[in-house]
Scaffold this active site. Structure first.
Site, PDB file in Angstrom:
ATOM      1  N   GLY A  42       0.846  -1.186   0.000  1.00  0.00           N
ATOM      2  CA  GLY A  42       0.000   0.000   0.000  1.00  0.00           C
ATOM      3  C   GLY A  42       0.886   1.241   0.000  1.00  0.00           C
ATOM      4  N   LEU A  43       0.364   2.322   0.539  1.00  0.00           N
ATOM      5  CA  LEU A  43       1.152   3.555   0.524  1.00  0.00           C
ATOM      6  C   LEU A  43       2.471   3.378   1.258  1.00  0.00           C
ATOM      7  CD1 LEU A  43      -1.430   6.414   1.020  1.00  0.00           C
ATOM      8  CD2 LEU A  43      -0.296   5.666  -1.058  1.00  0.00           C
ATOM      9  N   ALA A  44       2.412   2.823   2.475  1.00  0.00           N
ATOM     10  CA  ALA A  44       3.639   2.700   3.263  1.00  0.00           C
ATOM     11  C   ALA A  44       4.584   1.691   2.621  1.00  0.00           C
ATOM     12  CB  ALA A  44       3.308   2.297   4.695  1.00  0.00           C
ATOM     13  N   GLY A  45       4.070   0.511   2.287  1.00  0.00           N
ATOM     14  CA  GLY A  45       4.927  -0.541   1.756  1.00  0.00           C
ATOM     15  C   GLY A  45       5.414  -0.247   0.351  1.00  0.00           C
ATOM     16  N   SER A 284     -17.898  10.310   2.489  1.00  0.00           N
ATOM     17  CA  SER A 284     -16.874  11.277   2.893  1.00  0.00           C
ATOM     18  C   SER A 284     -17.370  12.194   4.000  1.00  0.00           C
ATOM     19  CB  SER A 284     -16.451  12.120   1.700  1.00  0.00           C
ATOM     20  OG  SER A 284     -15.650  13.192   2.161  1.00  0.00           O
ATOM     21  N   ARG A 337     -14.906  13.228  14.814  1.00  0.00           N
ATOM     22  CA  ARG A 337     -15.506  11.937  14.476  1.00  0.00           C
ATOM     23  C   ARG A 337     -16.017  11.173  15.693  1.00  0.00           C
ATOM     24  NH1 ARG A 337     -11.105   9.856   9.900  1.00  0.00           N
ATOM     25  NH2 ARG A 337     -11.758  11.327   8.308  1.00  0.00           N
TER      26      ARG A 337
END
Lengths: 644, 250, 261
Positions: A42-45, A284, A337
């Site tokens: 994903g983004l990190a990996g 959203s 939230r």
């Protein structure tokens, strides 16, 4: 073990710069002698694998998907924060740092968060250079919006698909390194164990999901970027495959698990429509900018609307309770939230929920439609309204939307130090998989920021420090620890297949999710948590006696994959309950009913609980050991959040 | 392989050849149609035979003719090569296939349409071109010194277009041609990348008009002769005057 | 049901599902029956019901790819009743809901069919060909770090928007599945035109399109014949205009690049 967070000395703003200078470097000619395993793309990996390969390391990247581009980072809608201050509205690195620490209810580490805010600006530059099509103004410069109640406009976005575009940026960088041969990509490979040799992470065991083959892979260091564990609740906004297995197996090999009870519940999701529901869809957060949240004033009216005897749009104004506006006049529908979520739950608990299940509140756009016209509303939210209609078959232009909170993100995760290293030397955790930056509650548009910060700009430096102190000798899988791990994975697979009971993995997963949601969800009590603990233990026992899956381990067997993940969730669930039970305070996403202000707000206990709870595995069915990392706040003043 | 062969054996390269040859053949159709309009002049074929003699003997036309042969040759060869490639791209078909829900029939059946046109073309070439070029046609004869030594292709046309199945073949082939052009014209532009938000809609409608005019124009010839002329090529009184008027304009 | 349609009755359906044990074994259509399907279910939730039934009956569940179930990851890929992702326009399989079907319907479910997408098992296919096409050049060669400030490259909003529209491709493969020629042109063109439009993509503009098209051909996809099924079935609305851009880019690159190979 003493928890050393390895925060560099010096003033906050200089820590990272200093640290980058102080870390040891690997000689450029030697980099190719080091192998690094990255699990998750994903983004990190993806960002980590690409960046490490660019530096010259040999990277092996793993994903259980058919392509690295399918990781759940792709589903993030809103945007990514960065302290660029392009809008000249007073943003700064310090403000982003401050907002993140405060939003996290003072349960995050100052130094990490400050670094995150610092590198946030580099992320935007990097992504633009990759060709990520961020939204732009007519003059050609980057556009920003304010998001999640932030006072400044610091969120960069690509319509409602920011996560997708950022992931495709990382994926393209990764693809380039695959083409160069610097990254060896293993798709449809699920990590099932970490191999530790002489106290250091030296490899992993994977299962090839197509052939079922159990494989071992060796490297000088292992980076986990395997996402969050929100699916422990069964229903969440996470993708169906999201699971805790990689992190959990690492935990069982010595990596501490930090703050597992910190779970973010997102208030604007499409409600559950039936037992068959397989996942929840997030709408959203931006919808709350214009939508008004309400429920019928009386239980009687709520009952009528649930029975379809009256349409919500026909309920007169004086029969409606705009509860967020009533209780929080200053912030109204834009409260954070966790506050919005808890209040929705409270309304439903009072019997005033709507929809046939009674587990929903209205998000009403009729006022803004009256004020600005349906056309203007469609310009802003058209795609969201269309998605809502596709799923519910209701037209939100005519009838108020039904929303309900759902599990969205897990702030907890593997404990890591400032270098993102877990308590197992050579084993790193990045992105949602670690616990590091969001404290007890994550701000909107900060998940993408953290994933990319870790992957592009932190791990490439910090892993070098470790590798520079590791001899560049080739590693292979000949050490007995690999055979041992492989045998463990094989035995476990065999065991799952041999139970031949009567209940499917999904049935167990749903049962676990029910327990977690009821007792370890939006509001928790000591009594409920104790009950949950017993229930989970019982369920776990039943799982290993009554599981039913078919087929073999030597083929594509999705039921088997699922069973393995549920088995790990059944262990994690208990740890989450333990963590929630021990934390006798309310903070961020962790709300203990016993600890609230007279107004019903979360009541922190900074004297006793300003620490990271890092749990240490002690063996199967043994209570885990609690280790504490004290949090010290030198740059912010701890305050009680108030949105009245 | 050199970059040239690599380019033109790639999938897009082959399509570019299809497109270029196809659009070139469209220009041929225009010339051919305008020339053939001479058939509609009420002059017992004088103008038509003069025209065909010119086409058969003019060195420029004869040179371009080779271009035409190459154009057809490449268009057909590439179509075959691409079809083979496309078949290989899906060896296992679907049990259910509802492409009619997402695309036009003609776009999906260019190969079939092209094959019908090819069969027609062979018959057509044998019937007129071959006989005109390599003999077998009687002279026009008669008194007019300008035309009496020319081959009487006009009479061959008249003869052929009094055979019902021949007329039928012609009309069917022209319908196929119409559908082929319906897709092919705009497709040619798309393949060359000649796409623009302003002009692409125009190209599309020009293509539709082109397909209708060309196919209707060619189809009108066998029908006209079948319905309105006697075996000697004399035009009946009730023949529509429109075609004559158009022909006279050229 | 919590859906708006209180009159929607549960449905009983017949499913004709392609079953194939692995890559090499032959497959066949097998008939199944599912009962009490709520119209509010998604198509994949309906398959979940089937799979739970099969597991309880001790049979092998149907393998299919899916993940996010909100139409963005591009994992789900079913050919339903003769169409990519089923009958609803602009919708992935996971966002297709059963209210689009009626009680008593027979639904045929097949995997994507293309030689470049071999079947792994049942309805799951291998789409790694797409990854290899991207690896051939679907990127901008910038290393991490050292990028100029994001605002140093102003990009007209219109260009940026068009690039974004091309970049929304989710790589599901519906275009290939729907194409009579099993062509991957829409997929390739989306990436090529995104980067050809943007200033960041200019340095590698020519080599990118040359290499990506070469890889596309090598993978065994068919050639585009401008039918338009791909764009019509694309769940995210990638436009045929991109294919024209790809053709143009290819022609221009071949004509002007210095690459003689």
């Amino acid at each position: 073990m003493l928890l050393d967070s390895k925060i560099p000395e010096g003033p906050l703003a200089e820590k990272w710069e200093k640290h980058k200078f102080n870390v040891k470097l690997v000689n450029p000619a030697n980099k190719r002698k080091y192998d690094v395993i990255v699990v998750g793309t994903g983004l990190a990996g993806g960002a980590a694998a690409a960046s490490l390969a660019e530096l010259g390391y040999n990277v092996k990247a793993f994903t259980y998907h058919d392509s690295p581009r399918r990781a759940h980072s792709i589903a993030a809608q809103g945007g990514i924060n960065a302290a660029k201050n392009y809008q000249n509205d007073g943003d700064s690195v310090f403000r982003l740092f401050y907002d993140t620490i405060k939003g996290g209810d003072y349960r995050a580490r100052e130094a990490n968060v400050y670094r995150l805010a610092q590198v946030s600006v580099n992320i935007i530059d990097q992504c633009v250079a990759q060709g990520v099509p961020f939204a732009r103004e007519y003059g050609g410069l980057l556009a920003n919006r304010s998001f999640g109640g932030a006072q400044v406009s610091r969120t960069f976005y690509a319509r409602g698909q920011t996560g997708q575009q950022l992931l495709l940026g990382a994926y393209s960088a990764l693809s380039r390194q695959i083409a160069y041969g610097k990254v060896k990509m293993y798709t449809r490979s699920e990590m099932l164990d970490v191999v530790v040799v002489d106290g250091q992470a030296r490899g992993i065991v994977t299962r090839n999901l197509i052939t079922g083959e159990i494989e071992t892979h060796a490297a000088h260091a292992v980076v986990l970027a395997t996402g969050g564990y929100g699916n422990v609740f069964y229903l969440s906004t996470n993708a169906k495959y999201c699971n805790v297995t990689a992190a959990w197996r690492a935990h069982k090999k010595g990596a501490y698990f930090a703050n597992p009870c910190f779970t973010q519940i997102h208030p604007t999701c499409i409600p559950v429509s039936g037992d068959y529901q397989s996942k929840l869809t997030l709408m959203s957060e931006s919808l709350r900018n214009d939508g008004r949240v309400w429920v019928p004033k009386t239980v009687e009216m709520a009952e009528r609307v649930r029975q379809n005897q009256i349409k919500p749009q026909d309920i007169p104004e004086d029969e409606r309770d705009y509860f967020l506006e009533r209780k929080y006049p200053a912030f109204g529908n834009l409260v954070p939230r966790d506050v919005a979520s808890r209040n929705a739950k409270q309304m439903c608990d009072e019997g005033r929920g709507v929809g046939s299940t009674g587990l929903a509140v209205y998000l009403d756009f009729s006022d803004v439609i009256k004020r600005t016209g349906a056309e203007a509303v469609s310009q802003k939210y058209g795609n969201l309204f269309a998605m809502y209609e596709k799923i519910t078959d209701e037209n939100p232009y005519e009838r108020p939307m039904r929303i309900y909170p759902a599990v969205h993100y897990t702030m907890g995760g593997l404990w890591v130090d400032y270098n993102l290293q877990t308590t197992v030397p050579g084993l790193y955790a990045t992105g949602e998989c670690n616990f590091s930056d969001h404290g007890a509650n994550r701000l909107g548009a900060s998940a993408l920021m953290q994933g990319l910060a870790d992957g592009y700009f932190v791990i490439p430096y910090t892993i070098g420090d470790y590798l520079a102190q590791t001899p560049p000798k080739p590693v292979d899988t000949s050490h007995p620890a690999f055979a041992e791990s492989k045998a463990f994975v094989q035995a476990r697979t065999e065991r799952l297949l041999s139970i031949k009971g009567t209940r499917t993995p999904t049935q167990f997963h749903k049962a676990l999710g029910h327990i977690m949601w009821e007792y370890c969800g939006m509001a928790r009590t000591a009594e409920g948590l104790k009950h949950a603990k017993a229930e989970i233990q019982k369920l776990r026992q039943e799982f290993w006696q009554d599981l039913k899956i078919t087929g073999t381990g030597e083929e594509l067997n999705q039921a088997l994959e699922n069973a393995g993940r549920v088995a790990d969730f059944l262990e994690l669930g208990e740890l989450m309950v333990d963590d929630a039970l021990h934390r006798n305070e309310s903070c961020g996403g962790h709300f203990r009913e016993e600890y609230q202000t007279p107004e019903g707000e979360a009541l922190r206990n900074d004297d006793e609980f300003a620490y990271v709870a890092a749990w240490e595995y002690q063996g199967d069915n043994q209570p885990e050991k609690l280790n504490k990392e004290e949090l010290t706040f030198e740059n912010v003043k701890l305050t009680q959040r108030s949105y009245k | 392989m050199s970059w040239i062969t690599k380019t033109f054996t790639s999938s897009i390269g082959r399509k570019i050849i299809m497109s270029l040859t196809g659009l070139f053949l469209c220009t041929f159709l225009v010339v051919h149609l305008i020339g053939n309009l001479q058939l509609f002049k009420h002059d017992q074929g004088a103008a038509f035979n003069t025209y065909s003699h010119f086409m058969g003997t003019n060195p420029v036309i004869r040179t371009i003719e080779w271009g035409l042969v190459l154009g057809f040759g490449f268009h057909i060869f590439e179509a075959w090569a691409l079809t083979r490639r496309n078949k290989a791209a899906r060896t296992q078909g679907y049990a259910q296939w509802h492409a009619e829900k997402n695309s036009e029939w003609t776009s999906r059946n260019m190969g079939i349409l092209g094959t019908i046109i090819l069969i027609f073309l062979l018959v057509h070439l044998y019937n007129f071109f071959w006989r005109a070029r390599f003999g077998g046609l009687p002279k026009v004869g008669g008194a007019n010194p300008e035309v009496r030594d020319l081959d009487n292709l006009y009479l061959a046309v008249v003869d052929s277009f009094h055979v019902w199945w021949y007329v039928l073949l012609y009309v069917l082939a022209q319908i196929s041609l119409g559908y082929h052009l319906w897709h092919g014209f705009r497709s040619g532009f798309q393949t060359l990348g000649l796409n623009h938000r302003k002009y692409t809609p125009l190209i599309k409608y020009v293509g539709y008009a082109f397909a209708v005019v060309v196919s209707a124009g060619f189809a009108s010839m066998p029908l006209y002769f079948f319905l309105f002329t006697n075996p000697q090529g004399e035009i009946a009184a009730n023949a529509p005057s429109l075609l004559h008027t158009i022909a006279s304009a050229f | 049901m919590a859906g708006s349609n209180p009159n929607a009755k549960p449905m009983n359906l017949t499913l004709n599902v392609w079953r194939q044990p692995n890559r090499t074994a032959p497959g066949k259509i097998v008939e199944y029956h599912v009962k009490d399907i709520s119209p509010d279910m998604s198509f994949l939730e309906m398959l979940d019901v089937l799979n739970e039934d099969l597991l309880h009956a001790g049979q092998d569940p149907v393998a299919f790819d899916h993940d996010c179930r909100e139409g963005i990851c591009g994992s789900c890929d079913l050919f339903i009743n003769g169409r990519s992702h089923g009958p609803e326009k602009g919708t992935t399989t996971c966002q297709l809901h059963m209210r689009k079907f009626s009680d008593g319907d027979t639904i045929t479910i097949e995997p994507w069919r293309a030689s470049a997408f071999p079947v792994n098992k049942d309805l799951s296919v291998d789409r790694s060909a797409f990854d290899r096409i991207i690896q051939a050049g679907g990127y901008v060669s910038v290393n991490t770090g050292g990028a100029p400030d994001g605002n140093e490259i102003p990009i007209p909003k219109e260009i940026s928007d068009r690039a974004f529209e091309a970049a929304t491709c989710i790589s599901c493969g519906a275009c290939v599945a729907a194409c009579k020629n099993a062509s991957a042109m829409l997929f390739v063109s989306a990436k090529v035109s995104q980067l050809a439009l943007l200033p960041q993509g200019q340095p590698e503009r020519k080599t990118r399109v040359e290499n990506m098209v070469a890889q596309m051909d090598k993978e065994g996809f068919g050639a585009c014949s401008n039918i338009g099924s791909c764009a019509a079935e694309c769940p995210v609305g990638i436009s045929l205009e991109n294919i024209a851009i790809l053709n143009r880019e290819f022609l221009a690159a071949k004509a002007t690049s210095n690459n003689l190979a």
